[in-house]
Scaffold this motif. Structure first.
Motif, PDB file in Angstrom:
ATOM      1  N   ARG A 196       8.749  -1.446   5.492  1.00  0.00           N
ATOM      2  CA  ARG A 196       8.841  -2.742   6.170  1.00  0.00           C
ATOM      3  C   ARG A 196       7.744  -3.676   5.647  1.00  0.00           C
ATOM      4  O   ARG A 196       6.646  -3.257   5.292  1.00  0.00           O
ATOM      5  CB  ARG A 196       8.686  -2.573   7.690  1.00  0.00           C
ATOM      6  N   GLY A 197       8.074  -4.941   5.611  1.00  0.00           N
ATOM      7  CA  GLY A 197       7.093  -5.930   5.185  1.00  0.00           C
ATOM      8  C   GLY A 197       6.990  -6.098   3.685  1.00  0.00           C
ATOM      9  O   GLY A 197       6.145  -6.847   3.201  1.00  0.00           O
ATOM     10  N   VAL A 198       7.816  -5.369   2.921  1.00  0.00           N
ATOM     11  CA  VAL A 198       7.771  -5.520   1.468  1.00  0.00           C
ATOM     12  C   VAL A 198       9.188  -5.770   0.966  1.00  0.00           C
ATOM     13  O   VAL A 198      10.168  -5.462   1.628  1.00  0.00           O
ATOM     14  CB  VAL A 198       7.181  -4.263   0.776  1.00  0.00           C
ATOM     15  N   GLY A 199       9.290  -6.325  -0.203  1.00  0.00           N
ATOM     16  CA  GLY A 199      10.596  -6.584  -0.801  1.00  0.00           C
ATOM     17  C   GLY A 199      10.481  -6.685  -2.299  1.00  0.00           C
ATOM     18  O   GLY A 199       9.398  -6.542  -2.879  1.00  0.00           O
ATOM     19  N   GLY A 200      11.619  -6.927  -2.951  1.00  0.00           N
ATOM     20  CA  GLY A 200      11.631  -7.119  -4.397  1.00  0.00           C
ATOM     21  C   GLY A 200      11.079  -5.943  -5.164  1.00  0.00           C
ATOM     22  O   GLY A 200      11.389  -4.779  -4.898  1.00  0.00           O
ATOM     23  N   ALA A 201      10.223  -6.261  -6.131  1.00  0.00           N
ATOM     24  CA  ALA A 201       9.658  -5.237  -7.009  1.00  0.00           C
ATOM     25  C   ALA A 201       8.792  -4.251  -6.225  1.00  0.00           C
ATOM     26  O   ALA A 201       8.729  -3.063  -6.548  1.00  0.00           O
ATOM     27  CB  ALA A 201       8.840  -5.891  -8.117  1.00  0.00           C
ATOM     28  N   THR A 202       8.125  -4.754  -5.181  1.00  0.00           N
ATOM     29  CA  THR A 202       7.269  -3.868  -4.386  1.00  0.00           C
ATOM     30  C   THR A 202       8.110  -2.846  -3.628  1.00  0.00           C
ATOM     31  O   THR A 202       7.772  -1.654  -3.572  1.00  0.00           O
ATOM     32  CB  THR A 202       6.429  -4.677  -3.390  1.00  0.00           C
ATOM     33  N   ALA A 203       9.228  -3.288  -3.049  1.00  0.00           N
ATOM     34  CA  ALA A 203      10.112  -2.358  -2.358  1.00  0.00           C
ATOM     35  C   ALA A 203      10.674  -1.340  -3.343  1.00  0.00           C
ATOM     36  O   ALA A 203      10.805  -0.149  -3.027  1.00  0.00           O
ATOM     37  CB  ALA A 203      11.252  -3.123  -1.684  1.00  0.00           C
ATOM     38  N   ASP A 204      10.985  -1.794  -4.551  1.00  0.00           N
ATOM     39  CA  ASP A 204      11.466  -0.868  -5.578  1.00  0.00           C
ATOM     40  C   ASP A 204      10.401   0.165  -5.915  1.00  0.00           C
ATOM     41  O   ASP A 204      10.692   1.352  -6.071  1.00  0.00           O
ATOM     42  CB  ASP A 204      11.865  -1.654  -6.834  1.00  0.00           C
ATOM     43  N   ALA A 205       9.138  -0.279  -5.974  1.00  0.00           N
ATOM     44  CA  ALA A 205       8.037   0.645  -6.270  1.00  0.00           C
ATOM     45  C   ALA A 205       7.873   1.679  -5.144  1.00  0.00           C
ATOM     46  O   ALA A 205       7.648   2.862  -5.399  1.00  0.00           O
ATOM     47  CB  ALA A 205       6.740  -0.124  -6.459  1.00  0.00           C
ATOM     48  N   VAL A 206       8.018   1.217  -3.889  1.00  0.00           N
ATOM     49  CA  VAL A 206       7.938   2.148  -2.764  1.00  0.00           C
ATOM     50  C   VAL A 206       9.060   3.170  -2.844  1.00  0.00           C
ATOM     51  O   VAL A 206       8.857   4.384  -2.660  1.00  0.00           O
ATOM     52  CB  VAL A 206       7.997   1.379  -1.430  1.00  0.00           C
ATOM     53  N   GLY A 207      10.269   2.684  -3.128  1.00  0.00           N
ATOM     54  CA  GLY A 207      11.409   3.591  -3.236  1.00  0.00           C
ATOM     55  C   GLY A 207      11.224   4.617  -4.337  1.00  0.00           C
ATOM     56  O   GLY A 207      11.549   5.799  -4.171  1.00  0.00           O
ATOM     57  N   ARG A 208      10.694   4.171  -5.475  1.00  0.00           N
ATOM     58  CA  ARG A 208      10.493   5.110  -6.597  1.00  0.00           C
ATOM     59  C   ARG A 208       9.441   6.148  -6.238  1.00  0.00           C
ATOM     60  O   ARG A 208       9.534   7.311  -6.652  1.00  0.00           O
ATOM     61  CB  ARG A 208      10.119   4.345  -7.858  1.00  0.00           C
ATOM     62  N   ARG A 209       8.419   5.739  -5.474  1.00  0.00           N
ATOM     63  CA  ARG A 209       7.394   6.732  -5.094  1.00  0.00           C
ATOM     64  C   ARG A 209       7.977   7.734  -4.115  1.00  0.00           C
ATOM     65  O   ARG A 209       7.672   8.919  -4.177  1.00  0.00           O
ATOM     66  CB  ARG A 209       6.180   6.022  -4.450  1.00  0.00           C
ATOM     67  N   LEU A 210       8.838   7.261  -3.219  1.00  0.00           N
ATOM     68  CA  LEU A 210       9.501   8.180  -2.299  1.00  0.00           C
ATOM     69  C   LEU A 210      10.424   9.141  -3.054  1.00  0.00           C
ATOM     70  O   LEU A 210      10.518  10.321  -2.708  1.00  0.00           O
ATOM     71  CB  LEU A 210      10.303   7.392  -1.254  1.00  0.00           C
ATOM     72  N   LYS A 211      11.067   8.628  -4.080  1.00  0.00           N
ATOM     73  CA  LYS A 211      11.957   9.478  -4.872  1.00  0.00           C
ATOM     74  C   LYS A 211      11.170  10.569  -5.587  1.00  0.00           C
ATOM     75  O   LYS A 211      11.590  11.727  -5.630  1.00  0.00           O
ATOM     76  CB  LYS A 211      12.716   8.615  -5.882  1.00  0.00           C
ATOM     77  N   VAL A 212      10.022  10.190  -6.144  1.00  0.00           N
ATOM     78  CA  VAL A 212       9.170  11.191  -6.807  1.00  0.00           C
ATOM     79  C   VAL A 212       8.685  12.226  -5.789  1.00  0.00           C
ATOM     80  O   VAL A 212       8.663  13.426  -6.049  1.00  0.00           O
ATOM     81  CB  VAL A 212       7.978  10.505  -7.500  1.00  0.00           C
ATOM     82  N   LEU A 213       8.304  11.743  -4.624  1.00  0.00           N
ATOM     83  CA  LEU A 213       7.837  12.643  -3.569  1.00  0.00           C
ATOM     84  C   LEU A 213       8.942  13.610  -3.151  1.00  0.00           C
ATOM     85  O   LEU A 213       8.677  14.789  -2.885  1.00  0.00           O
ATOM     86  CB  LEU A 213       7.380  11.816  -2.358  1.00  0.00           C
ATOM     87  N   ALA A 214      10.196  13.133  -3.144  1.00  0.00           N
ATOM     88  CA  ALA A 214      11.319  13.974  -2.719  1.00  0.00           C
ATOM     89  C   ALA A 214      11.667  15.051  -3.739  1.00  0.00           C
ATOM     90  O   ALA A 214      12.372  16.012  -3.416  1.00  0.00           O
ATOM     91  CB  ALA A 214      12.545  13.107  -2.449  1.00  0.00           C
ATOM     92  N   GLU A 215      11.204  14.891  -4.971  1.00  0.00           N
ATOM     93  CA  GLU A 215      11.507  15.906  -5.979  1.00  0.00           C
ATOM     94  C   GLU A 215      10.902  17.253  -5.645  1.00  0.00           C
ATOM     95  O   GLU A 215      11.351  18.285  -6.124  1.00  0.00           O
ATOM     96  CB  GLU A 215      11.010  15.432  -7.354  1.00  0.00           C
TER      97      GLU A 215
END
Length: 548
Positions: A459-478
């Protein structure tokens, strides 16, 4: 890992079955669709404390079943064994909530308490809610977070044990000093009372014995007179002499009666023997009834002294001996008080030295871990589009206590050259979320077998920052399983598995359901998240681009 979740009659869910997968699982949907209900239901079956009213209107009870995979070596196995529950590679939790508020839980078909569920949940699921960053604003929790990273459990146990010893030694010293001060205030009384009691030296049951002897002596004169008369009547010159004369006369006549007097003579002999025994007993009683009048006076004086001392000290006479012992103990403590105080002070000093060693070791480990945590968080901030931010763990001297004597605070600087300050004053909402995510990544060194849930962490983020958060979550989920509740299309597009939570009205009842999405449906859902209710061609194209 959470394998499945079966929810029946909970809030606005009539029946819902979800099968989760390893990796990054995303749940999306409009606000109010029921995403929070899923988390409430999962928290319910895990024994977490949450809403009081969970049963769907019109239903008699609500029920949630959660199924987990337990790999070998999972921490839940030890809890199952400790609780005497069956184990294995599969763990099934079931909990029922009735309309009257009663809750019943089962683990692998065995009834358990909510406490067992909560202990298991600590090894199964870790929830990071959308308000978790508020915890970052309170420095009181920063030391705990640092300790998780530093793995200080053993040193903290040592420090707690040492602090308990210090606390105990301080209490013992304070009690001894207070007792000594009190004893000194009554020293004159103690010494006088002990001298008085020692002089009298009352014995157990003495008061009752003296009272009996006094009563006997007081009535002895009249009693002895009656007993003497009886003795005179029965003894020599009395019945005994008369019976002896009669026996002699009958013996002389017995030979001339042809045996007619044998029986009377035998009876008279028996009676004379019994009478002799009676006279002997009477004589012994007369001897016992003889007393010295001065002895009565002495007995009365001692009896009155014992009773008077008992009244003076407010105890019963038989307790005077124990009372004297208690006073002697207090007097001995007073006499030995200074030496005892010195010993207790030495014990306290030794305990404080032990605590100092333990607390110093804990401080040293925290200081080393703080540097490592700073470096780790900084490394995580770069992928989250905060490469220019500075994160620092500050250690300072705090009040000594069971957890050591360190105060810990996380401070940040979000702009180059700006001074570091408390998170609450420096970081915005979106920045707080990313600091939290970075910290969680650093503090979660091994998530194998555990499900991490992030509730709107983006929450509170969007665009490239939201994409960066999502990618970090994806790495964490590995490394395991991550569930994310999100309103961000960038995060949703990075999920390996996607569910949409939606709400509908059926027969005047509002119901919530969760729909697994295929690739085409994911495009539509991500497009909806981009453009709103009306999905445009541009939004669908953007969604396809994100999902590519």
């Amino acid at each position: 890992m959470l394998r499945s979740l079966d929810i029946r009659d909970m809030l606005i869910i009539d029946h819902l079955e979800l099968a989760f997968q390893p990796g990054l699982n995303v749940l999306t949907g409009e606000t109010g669709a029921g995403k929070s209900i899923l988390l409430d239901s999962l928290g319910f079956v895990l024994g977490w404390r949450g809403r009081a009213e969970l049963v769907r209107a019109g239903a008699e009870q609500g029920e949630v079943i959660a199924e987990f995979d337990l790999p070998e070596g999972h921490a839940a196995h030890a809890i199952l064994e400790d609780a005497g529950l069956p184990g294995g590679e599969e763990l099934i939790l079931r909990r029922v909530n009735r309309t009257d508020g009663r809750k019943t839980a089962w683990v692998n078909d065995r009834r358990v308490s909510g406490e067992v569920l909560r202990r298991l949940s600590e090894t199964l699921v870790e929830l990071h809610g959308q308000h978790d960053d508020r915890g970052l604003l309170n420095p009181k929790g920063h030391r705990d977070l640092l300790d998780i990273f530093a793995e200080t459990a053993e040193l903290r146990r040592n420090t707690r044990s040492s602090w308990a010893a210090v606390t105990s030694a301080r209490k013992a010293l304070a009690a001894a000093e207070a007792a000594l001060a009190e004893a000194k205030d009554e020293e004159e009384f103690l010494r006088h009372a002990v001298t008085e009691l020692d002089k009298l030296d009352p014995q157990p049951n003495e008061e009752a014995d003296l009272d009996t002897r006094r009563r006997l002596m007081q009535g002895a004169e009249k009693v002895r007179e009656d007993v003497s008369r009886a003795h005179a009547t029965l003894g020599n010159g009395g019945a005994e002499s008369a019976m002896g004369d009669a026996l002699r006369w009958l013996d002389g006549a017995a030979g001339e009666t042809g045996g007619a007097l044998e029986a009377p003579v035998a009876a008279l002999e028996r009676a004379l023997n019994e009478l002799s025994d009676a006279v002997d007993g009477i004589e012994r009683c007369l001897d016992a009834l003889q007393f010295n009048p001065h002895e009565l006076e002495e007995i009365e004086e001692r009896l009155f002294a014992i009773r008077g001392l008992a009244r003076k000290h407010g105890v019963i006479p038989d307790e005077l001996g124990q009372f004297a012992n208690d006073l002697r103990t207090r007097l001995t403590a007073l006499d030995a008080g200074e030496g005892n105080i010195a010993e207790l002070k030495a014990a306290l000093k030794s305990a404080e030295a032990e605590y100092d060693l333990a607390a110093s070791a804990l401080t040293k480990l925290r200081a080393s871990a703080a540097q490592a945590l700073d470096a780790a968080v900084m490394a995580e901030l770069a992928p989250l589009k905060m490469e220019r931010a500075v994160f620092q763990t500050r250690l300072s001297a705090g009040e000594p206590g069971p957890e050591g004597r360190d105060a810990v605070e996380f401070v940040v600087a979000t702009n180059p050259g700006a001074p570091a300050g408390p998170l609450a004053k420096i970081a915005s909402g979106g920045e707080l979320s990313r600091f939290l995510l970075a910290l969680k990544v650093c503090l979660t060194s091994d998530i194998s077998g555990m499900t991490l849930i992030f509730d709107e962490i983006d929450r509170g983020v969007g665009g490239a920052t939201a994409d960066a958060v999502g990618r970090r979550l994806k790495v964490l989920a590995e490394g395991g399983q991550v569930l994310v509740v999100t309103h961000s299309p960038q995060v949703a597009a990075l999920g390996a598995h996607h569910w949409r939570v939606e709400k509908s009205v059926k027969n005047d009842q509002t119901l919530s359901r969760v729909v697994p999405l295929d690739q085409k449906e994911r495009v539509d859902e991500v497009a909806r998240m981009i453009s709103g209710d009306t999905i445009t061609k541009e939004a669908r194209a953007a969604a396809k681009s994100l999902l590519t």
